[in-house]
Design a protein around this motif. Structure first.
Motif, mmCIF file in Angstrom:
data_model
loop_
_atom_site.group_PDB
_atom_site.id
_atom_site.type_symbol
_atom_site.label_atom_id
_atom_site.label_comp_id
_atom_site.label_asym_id
_atom_site.label_seq_id
_atom_site.Cartn_x
_atom_site.Cartn_y
_atom_site.Cartn_z
ATOM 1 N N VAL A 35 0.882 -1.169 0.000
ATOM 2 C CA VAL A 35 0.000 0.000 0.000
ATOM 3 C C VAL A 35 0.918 1.216 0.000
ATOM 4 C CG1 VAL A 35 -1.712 1.310 1.305
ATOM 5 C CG2 VAL A 35 -1.843 -1.181 1.254
ATOM 6 N N LEU A 36 0.713 2.087 -0.946
ATOM 7 C CA LEU A 36 1.559 3.277 -1.041
ATOM 8 C C LEU A 36 0.745 4.512 -0.658
ATOM 9 C CD1 LEU A 36 4.226 4.710 -2.047
ATOM 10 C CD2 LEU A 36 3.109 4.881 -4.284
ATOM 11 N N VAL A 37 1.311 5.328 0.241
ATOM 12 C CA VAL A 37 0.669 6.601 0.612
ATOM 13 C C VAL A 37 1.427 7.712 -0.107
ATOM 14 C CG1 VAL A 37 0.239 8.216 2.498
ATOM 15 C CG2 VAL A 37 -0.076 5.754 2.873
ATOM 16 N N ALA A 38 0.719 8.500 -0.900
ATOM 17 C CA ALA A 38 1.371 9.565 -1.653
ATOM 18 C C ALA A 38 0.742 10.901 -1.286
ATOM 19 C CB ALA A 38 1.209 9.324 -3.160
ATOM 20 N N GLY A 112 -0.212 0.041 -11.660
ATOM 21 C CA GLY A 112 -1.360 -0.261 -10.796
ATOM 22 C C GLY A 112 -1.238 -1.580 -10.059
ATOM 23 N N LYS A 113 -0.009 -2.021 -9.844
ATOM 24 C CA LYS A 113 0.207 -3.299 -9.181
ATOM 25 C C LYS A 113 -0.230 -3.244 -7.708
ATOM 26 C CE LYS A 113 3.583 -6.964 -9.283
ATOM 27 N NZ LYS A 113 4.923 -7.290 -8.844
ATOM 28 N N CYS A 114 0.094 -2.141 -7.044
ATOM 29 C CA CYS A 114 -0.281 -2.012 -5.626
ATOM 30 C C CYS A 114 -1.414 -1.005 -5.485
ATOM 31 C CB CYS A 114 0.921 -1.538 -4.815
ATOM 32 S SG CYS A 114 1.467 0.118 -5.274
ATOM 33 N N LYS A 115 -1.930 -0.872 -4.268
ATOM 34 C CA LYS A 115 -2.947 0.152 -4.013
ATOM 35 C C LYS A 115 -2.262 1.433 -3.562
ATOM 36 C CE LYS A 115 -6.831 -2.707 -3.419
ATOM 37 N NZ LYS A 115 -7.629 -3.596 -2.649
ATOM 38 N N THR A 116 -2.710 2.544 -4.088
ATOM 39 C CA THR A 116 -2.127 3.832 -3.728
ATOM 40 C C THR A 116 -3.186 4.747 -3.129
ATOM 41 O OG1 THR A 116 -0.482 3.676 -5.502
ATOM 42 C CG2 THR A 116 -0.912 5.864 -4.632
ATOM 43 N N ILE A 117 -2.842 5.346 -2.004
ATOM 44 C CA ILE A 117 -3.746 6.300 -1.361
ATOM 45 C C ILE A 117 -3.115 7.685 -1.461
ATOM 46 C CG2 ILE A 117 -4.853 6.958 0.815
ATOM 47 C CD1 ILE A 117 -4.321 3.954 1.671
ATOM 48 N N CYS A 118 -3.818 8.618 -2.087
ATOM 49 C CA CYS A 118 -3.287 9.980 -2.201
ATOM 50 C C CYS A 118 -4.013 10.866 -1.207
ATOM 51 C CB CYS A 118 -3.555 10.560 -3.584
ATOM 52 S SG CYS A 118 -2.679 9.740 -4.875
ATOM 53 N N ILE A 119 -3.237 11.641 -0.487
ATOM 54 C CA ILE A 119 -3.874 12.569 0.437
ATOM 55 C C ILE A 119 -3.606 14.011 -0.010
ATOM 56 C CG2 ILE A 119 -1.941 12.251 2.103
ATOM 57 C CD1 ILE A 119 -4.370 12.900 4.215
ATOM 58 N N VAL A 120 -4.676 14.798 -0.056
ATOM 59 C CA VAL A 120 -4.547 16.214 -0.435
ATOM 60 C C VAL A 120 -5.128 17.100 0.652
ATOM 61 C CG1 VAL A 120 -4.378 16.325 -2.948
ATOM 62 C CG2 VAL A 120 -6.598 15.934 -1.909
ATOM 63 N N LEU A 173 -4.257 13.593 -12.015
ATOM 64 C CA LEU A 173 -4.508 13.127 -13.388
ATOM 65 C C LEU A 173 -4.784 11.623 -13.417
ATOM 66 C CD1 LEU A 173 -1.834 15.107 -15.423
ATOM 67 C CD2 LEU A 173 -4.322 15.307 -15.583
ATOM 68 N N HIS A 174 -4.419 10.925 -12.335
ATOM 69 C CA HIS A 174 -4.637 9.472 -12.264
ATOM 70 C C HIS A 174 -5.733 9.109 -11.264
ATOM 71 C CE1 HIS A 174 -1.192 8.701 -14.799
ATOM 72 N NE2 HIS A 174 -0.699 9.777 -14.216
ATOM 73 N N ALA A 175 -6.503 10.113 -10.877
ATOM 74 C CA ALA A 175 -7.527 9.900 -9.829
ATOM 75 C C ALA A 175 -8.531 8.821 -10.202
ATOM 76 C CB ALA A 175 -8.245 11.200 -9.531
ATOM 77 N N LYS A 176 -8.734 8.626 -11.487
ATOM 78 C CA LYS A 176 -9.740 7.637 -11.893
ATOM 79 C C LYS A 176 -9.187 6.216 -12.015
ATOM 80 C CE LYS A 176 -13.416 10.360 -13.070
ATOM 81 N NZ LYS A 176 -13.096 11.672 -13.640
ATOM 82 N N ASP A 177 -7.866 6.077 -11.869
ATOM 83 C CA ASP A 177 -7.284 4.728 -11.919
ATOM 84 C C ASP A 177 -7.895 3.899 -10.791
ATOM 85 O OD1 ASP A 177 -5.744 5.987 -13.760
ATOM 86 O OD2 ASP A 177 -3.795 5.467 -12.877
ATOM 87 N N SER A 178 -8.191 2.643 -11.077
ATOM 88 C CA SER A 178 -8.922 1.866 -10.076
ATOM 89 C C SER A 178 -8.087 1.585 -8.827
ATOM 90 C CB SER A 178 -9.423 0.560 -10.687
ATOM 91 O OG SER A 178 -8.311 -0.182 -11.111
ATOM 92 N N ASN A 179 -6.772 1.615 -8.947
ATOM 93 C CA ASN A 179 -5.953 1.322 -7.775
ATOM 94 C C ASN A 179 -5.488 2.569 -7.034
ATOM 95 O OD1 ASN A 179 -6.216 -1.358 -7.715
ATOM 96 N ND2 ASN A 179 -4.062 -1.850 -8.121
ATOM 97 N N ILE A 180 -6.114 3.709 -7.370
ATOM 98 C CA ILE A 180 -5.762 4.949 -6.654
ATOM 99 C C ILE A 180 -6.986 5.471 -5.907
ATOM 100 C CG2 ILE A 180 -5.008 7.343 -6.896
ATOM 101 C CD1 ILE A 180 -3.048 6.578 -8.913
ATOM 102 N N HIS A 181 -6.766 5.801 -4.648
ATOM 103 C CA HIS A 181 -7.846 6.297 -3.790
ATOM 104 C C HIS A 181 -7.443 7.682 -3.283
ATOM 105 C CE1 HIS A 181 -10.903 5.915 -0.516
ATOM 106 N NE2 HIS A 181 -10.003 6.568 0.195
ATOM 107 N N PHE A 182 -8.304 8.662 -3.478
ATOM 108 C CA PHE A 182 -8.004 10.003 -2.983
ATOM 109 C C PHE A 182 -8.733 10.286 -1.686
ATOM 110 C CE2 PHE A 182 -5.524 13.046 -5.429
ATOM 111 C CZ PHE A 182 -5.145 12.258 -6.495
ATOM 112 N N CYS A 183 -8.050 10.921 -0.750
ATOM 113 C CA CYS A 183 -8.785 11.434 0.409
ATOM 114 C C CYS A 183 -8.263 12.825 0.752
ATOM 115 C CB CYS A 183 -8.709 10.489 1.590
ATOM 116 S SG CYS A 183 -7.079 9.988 2.058
#
Ligand code: A3P
Length: 286
Positions: A35-38, A112-120, A173-183
């Motif tokens: 799980v990657l936190v970006a 998209g191998k792992c799950k990525t969580i982006c925090i803004v 720009l990748h917010a719609k990728d299925s393995n990216i979650h924005f919060c």
């Protein structure tokens, strides 16, 4: 300007982050269960770390910690060349973290191998938090400019990790990728339990309402601040806890921005966002 910065591919970095570290990321093996936190610095990364470690539970009797893929995890380590091997030895699941823009990511992340969580977080609050960070961080030469001067430097992107807009938009720009979650920091403050539920769903971790409620309570700012004081040493940047866990509020920018600084910021914001033509999911004037 900010003392102590050096540039890798025009990205301003602190001295402990070497060009090699950035280059090595291209060889980094990403696992399916990573799980990657970006996030841009000061957006609430360590808050997320705490939430994730509670969601994952203990691993071999230890709390699951987040590991930065950008640089050495400890200032006491002389060389950071061994960073990637150290990370490759961690047991699964790993919680990885990055403050870098999207383009620097390992190929496995982009695939998209792992799950990525982006925090803004609202860039106005980020700017205020970052001002304190630049003033207090031992990893840099300490910044001795005024708030007004810092805001100029922030607008120019000559701060650690560069321009907020370029950073956030590179991920958005990748917010719609299925393995990216924005919060958003702001949503997490407003309804933490709901955001923790969304996170758990994204991570395929079934949790009861009682658990999400407990996590929300345990990761509340005051609680975390008290606990951090007992555990000391949370961060590479060696900010003492009171500085690192500063205020944890939404809208502290109102205590710093003058009316004209705010107008200038709004203009800059709409120019930058307009240029890219995408919508950032929050209001910057609250
Ligand atoms: P402030 O300086 O505005 O207080 P990061 O971890 O990405 O460096 O972000 C640090 C910011 O998140 C700091 O903001 C810090 O106080 C805030 N923060 C850390 N833990 C928090 C929590 N549990 N709740 C709210 N804010 C938190």
């Amino acid at each position: 300007s900010v003392p102590g910065l050096h540039h890798v591919k025009s990205l301003p970095l602190i001295p402990v982050v070497k060009e090699d570290n950035i280059r090595n990321l291209q060889d980094m093996e990403i696992r399916d269960d990573d799980v990657l936190v970006a996030g841009y610095p000061k957006s609430g990364t360590h808050w997320l770390e705490e939430i994730l470690s509670l969601l994952f539970g203990q691993q071999n009797g230890k709390k699951l910690r987040m590991h930065s893929i950008d640089f050495v995890p400890s200032l006491t380590t002389k060389e950071n060349d061994d960073l990637l091997p150290m990370i490759s030895n961690l047991p699964s699941p790993r919680v990885l973290a990055t403050h870098l823009p999207y383009e620097y990511m390992p190929p496995g992340v982009k695939a998209g191998k792992c799950k990525t969580i982006c925090i803004v977080r609202n860039p106005k609050d980020v700017a205020v938090s970052y001002f304190h960070y630049h003033k207090n961080t031992n990893a840099l030469g300490l910044y001795d400019g005024s708030w007004e001067q810092f805001l100029e430097v922030f607008h120019k992107g000559e701060v650690v990790l560069g321009d907020w807009y370029e950073h956030v938009l590179s991920w958005w720009l990748h917010a719609k990728d299925s393995n990216i979650h924005f919060c958003c920091f702001e949503d997490m403050k407003k309804h933490p339990q709901k955001e923790i539920e969304r996170l758990a769903a994204f991570l395929d971790k079934p949790v009861s309402e009682e658990i999400t409620k407990g996590i929300a309570k345990a990761t509340n700012f005051d609680k975390m601040r008290r606990t951090a004081k007992n555990n000391q040493g949370v961060c590479i940047f060696d900010q003492s806890i009171p500085k690192f866990m500063r205020k944890g509020k939404v809208g502290d920018w109102k205590n710093y921005f003058t009316v004209s600084q705010n107008e200038k910021f709004d203009k800059h914001h709409s120019n930058k966002i307009g240029d890219i033509g995408i919508h950032i999911p929050f209001e910057i004037n609250h």
